[in-house]
Design a protein around this motif. Structure first.
Motif, PDB file in Angstrom:
ATOM      1  N   ASP A 196       5.690   2.983  -3.825  1.00  0.00           N
ATOM      2  CA  ASP A 196       5.508   3.866  -4.971  1.00  0.00           C
ATOM      3  C   ASP A 196       5.188   3.037  -6.211  1.00  0.00           C
ATOM      4  OD1 ASP A 196       6.017   5.599  -7.231  1.00  0.00           O
ATOM      5  OD2 ASP A 196       7.059   6.936  -5.860  1.00  0.00           O
ATOM      6  N   HIS A 235       0.860   8.717  -5.398  1.00  0.00           N
ATOM      7  CA  HIS A 235       1.913   7.802  -5.841  1.00  0.00           C
ATOM      8  C   HIS A 235       1.739   6.383  -5.356  1.00  0.00           C
ATOM      9  CE1 HIS A 235       3.011   8.948  -1.796  1.00  0.00           C
ATOM     10  NE2 HIS A 235       3.854   7.936  -1.742  1.00  0.00           N
ATOM     11  N   SER A 236       0.717   6.113  -4.518  1.00  0.00           N
ATOM     12  CA  SER A 236       0.591   4.798  -3.917  1.00  0.00           C
ATOM     13  C   SER A 236      -0.866   4.486  -3.625  1.00  0.00           C
ATOM     14  CB  SER A 236       1.405   4.726  -2.612  1.00  0.00           C
ATOM     15  OG  SER A 236       0.867   5.634  -1.650  1.00  0.00           O
ATOM     16  N   LYS A 242       0.814  -1.212   0.000  1.00  0.00           N
ATOM     17  CA  LYS A 242       0.000   0.000   0.000  1.00  0.00           C
ATOM     18  C   LYS A 242       0.847   1.263   0.000  1.00  0.00           C
ATOM     19  CE  LYS A 242      -4.264  -1.670   2.177  1.00  0.00           C
ATOM     20  NZ  LYS A 242      -5.178  -1.488   3.335  1.00  0.00           N
ATOM     21  N   THR A 243       1.981   1.222   0.632  1.00  0.00           N
ATOM     22  CA  THR A 243       2.828   2.406   0.738  1.00  0.00           C
ATOM     23  C   THR A 243       3.922   2.454  -0.320  1.00  0.00           C
ATOM     24  OG1 THR A 243       4.263   1.285   2.335  1.00  0.00           O
ATOM     25  CG2 THR A 243       2.410   2.549   3.216  1.00  0.00           C
ATOM     26  N   ARG A 247       5.580  12.739  -2.709  1.00  0.00           N
ATOM     27  CA  ARG A 247       6.159  11.624  -1.962  1.00  0.00           C
ATOM     28  C   ARG A 247       7.508  12.007  -1.367  1.00  0.00           C
ATOM     29  NH1 ARG A 247       7.031  10.738  -7.372  1.00  0.00           N
ATOM     30  NH2 ARG A 247       9.092   9.989  -8.056  1.00  0.00           N
ATOM     31  N   TYR A 262       1.868   6.334 -12.841  1.00  0.00           N
ATOM     32  CA  TYR A 262       0.855   6.814 -11.898  1.00  0.00           C
ATOM     33  C   TYR A 262      -0.510   6.945 -12.572  1.00  0.00           C
ATOM     34  CZ  TYR A 262       5.205   7.940  -9.528  1.00  0.00           C
ATOM     35  OH  TYR A 262       6.456   7.854  -8.965  1.00  0.00           O
TER      36      TYR A 262
END
Length: 408
Positions: free
Chosen positions: A153, A382-383, A150-151, A357, A235
Motif C-alpha cells: 500500500d 492503492h498500489s 508492487k503489492t 484494498r 495515493y
C-alpha cells in the motif's frame, strides 16, 4: 524522570541535536524548515529542558502542524531522544532479520518513515571490499523485493520504498485501443467508396477501377480527477507521478492527457504535467493547488468541472479516471447529480478507490452510494499492482471491476 537543566545558549550541542532531529522530521515527511528550527530552539530556551514531557510537548507544538504528522513525530521523538537503543529498534523495523530484532507486529507507516528518516541521518561506516574481491548479488532477492513492493500500500511505504515505487511507476505503460471514427480514409480493400470511384471515372472516362475506403481510427483523451484531501494525499501523489509519465511518453496512444486535482476546490494542473522534469512538474502543481490535505467537496468539484471543463476536454471519446475514496462532506444529492452529468458526457468513467484494498469494504458512506450508479468500472488504486491492473482493464471495455459485487 527529571533531565538535567541546560542553558541552551551555552550548550550548542543540544541546539545541534535539535537541528538533526528537525532534519529527520523533514525526511519523514513532516515540514520542519529553518523557521521552525529557530522557533523550536527559542521555545526550548523559554520552556526549559528539565522534564521529558515538557520537552516533548514543546517540540510537538512547534513542529506538528497537521494531525496526520503527530504519530510520525511521536515515533521519531521516542527513537531519537528517549530510547538509548533506538538504532537497534530502527533496524528491526526496516529489516528484522538483519538486526536480529523480531517485532511481534508489523511496523506502522509512521514507524517505518521515522526509522528510515533516522537511519538516513546516521553516518554508518561503509563496507570495505578488498581489491579483486567479487560481490555476490542475489538477483532473486531483488526480484522478490520488487514483487513485494508492487503489492504494498502506498500509505504503508517508507520514504525509500516510495522513492523506488515512483521509479517503477515511471516505467508503467497505459496503452489504450484506438476508437473507430465516422470519417473514412482511402484503403486497398473494404467498403466501396462510390464518390471517389465516380470522381476517378470522370477523370479517366471509364469505371475500370473501384475505390475503397475504411474507417479512420482516433485516440481518446485521458482525464484524471484526483482527490488530494488528507485521506487521499499519498495515493494521489503516486497517481500524479504515473500520469506525468503517461503524459510525457510517446506512443501511448492518448490524444491528450488532462489532470485536475480537487479537495475543497478544482484545480487544472494539465500544463504542469507536460513539464519534462517530474519534480518540477509536481512542485508547480502543488503550488497551484492550495487545498492539499484539506477537506473534501467532491460534488462541488464535479460541478465546477462539468460547468467549466467538460466540453473542452471530454471530446473524442474521453476516458475519465476518478481517484477518490468517496468520503464526501457535501450533499449526496448534488454529488449524484454531478456524477450523472459526468457519466453522460464521458465515454467511460473509471473509479479508483483505495478503500477497496480492504476485503470487507462495503458502500456505507453516502458519497460512495451516490457515485456507484454513475461509473462504468470500480477498481482499487492503492498500489503499483492495482495500477497495472488498470492498464489491463482498459483493453476490456466491459470489465466492471468491483461494481458487480457492490451493486448486487
Amino acid at each position: 524522570m527529571q533531565l538535567p537543566s541546560l542553558d541552551l545558549p551555552d550548550d550548542p550541542k543540544l541546539a545541534g541535536n535539535i537541528a538533526h532531529f528537525a532534519a529527520a522530521l523533514r525526511r519523514a515527511g513532516v515540514p520542519a524548515g529553518p523557521d521552525r528550527l529557530i522557533l523550536a530552539i527559542r521555545a526550548v530556551t523559554a520552556a526549559g529542558f528539565t522534564d521529558k514531557d515538557d520537552f516533548f510537548h514543546t517540540l510537538e507544538a512547534v513542529f506538528v502542524q497537521r494531525p496526520e504528522h503527530r504519530a510520525t513525530f511521536a515515533q521519531l521523538f521516542r527513537l531519537y531522544w528517549r530510547d538509548p537503543r533506538y538504532l537497534e529498534h530502527m533496524m528491526g523495523m526496516l529489516s528484522p532479520m538483519v538486526s536480529g530484532v523480531q517485532d511481534d507486529h508489523a511496523a506502522k507507516p509512521a514507524e517505518k518513515r521515522a526509522a528510515q528518516a533516522l537511519l538516513n541521518q546516521l553516518d554508518l561506516p561503509e563496507t570495505d571490499v578488498e581489491d579483486g574481491q567479487e560481490l555476490d548479488i542475489d538477483a532473486s532477492a531483488t526480484a522478490s523485493g520488487q514483487e513485494r513492493l508492487k503489492t504494498l500500500d502506498f500509505e504503508q511505504m517508507s520514504g525509500a520504498e516510495m522513492a523506488e515505487a515512483l521509479k517503477m511507476l515511471a516505467t508503467l505503460q497505459l496503452p489504450v485501443p484506438p476508437l473507430p471514427s465516422r470519417r473514412r480514409s482511402p484503403a486497398t480493400q473494404g467498403k466501396v467508396d462510390r464518390r471517389a470511384t465516380l470522381r476517378a471515372a470522370l477523370r479517366r472516362g471509364d469505371l475500370a477501377t473501384l475505390r475503397h475506403s475504411a474507417p479512420r481510427t482516433r485516440w481518446p483523451n485521458l482525464v484524471a480527477l484526483c482527490d488530494i484531501s488528507g485521506s487521499m494525499s499519498s495515493y494521489s501523489r503516486a497517481l500524479l507521478h504515473f500520469l506525468h509519465a503517461v503524459s510525457n511518453r510517446q506512443g501511448q496512444g492518448w490524444a491528450e492527457v488532462h489532470g485536475f486535482t480537487f479537495g475543497t476546490r478544482l484545480t487544472n494542473i494539465t500544463r504542469h504535467l507536460r513539464t519534462r522534469d517530474v519534480d518540477a512538474a509536481l512542485a508547480a502543481a502543488g503550488a497551484e493547488a492550495q487545498d492539499w490535505e484539506g477537506g473534501t467537496r467532491i460534488g462541488e468539484a464535479l460541478h465546477a468541472f462539468n460547468r467549466d471543463w467538460s466540453r473542452r476536454v471530454l471530446g473524442q471519446g474521453a476516458i475519465v479516471l476518478l481517484v477518490t475514496d468517496g468520503l464526501d462532506r457535501g450533499e449526496a444529492d448534488q454529488l449524484a447529480f454531478e456524477a450523472r452529468r459526468l457519466h453522460l458526457t464521458a465515454r467511460r468513467v473509471i473509479w479508483l478507490n483505495p478503500l477497496l484494498r480492504w476485503d470487507g469494504f462495503a458502500p456505507k458512506a453516502a458519497g460512495i452510494r451516490a457515485l456507484l450508479p454513475h461509473v462504468d468500472s470500480l477498481r482499487p488504486g492503492h498500489s503499483i499492482a492495482s495500477l497495472e491492473g488498470l492498464a489491463d482493464m482498459l483493453s476490456r471495455p466491459d470489465d466492471p471491476g468491483a461494481l458487480a459485487r457492490l451493486r448486487g
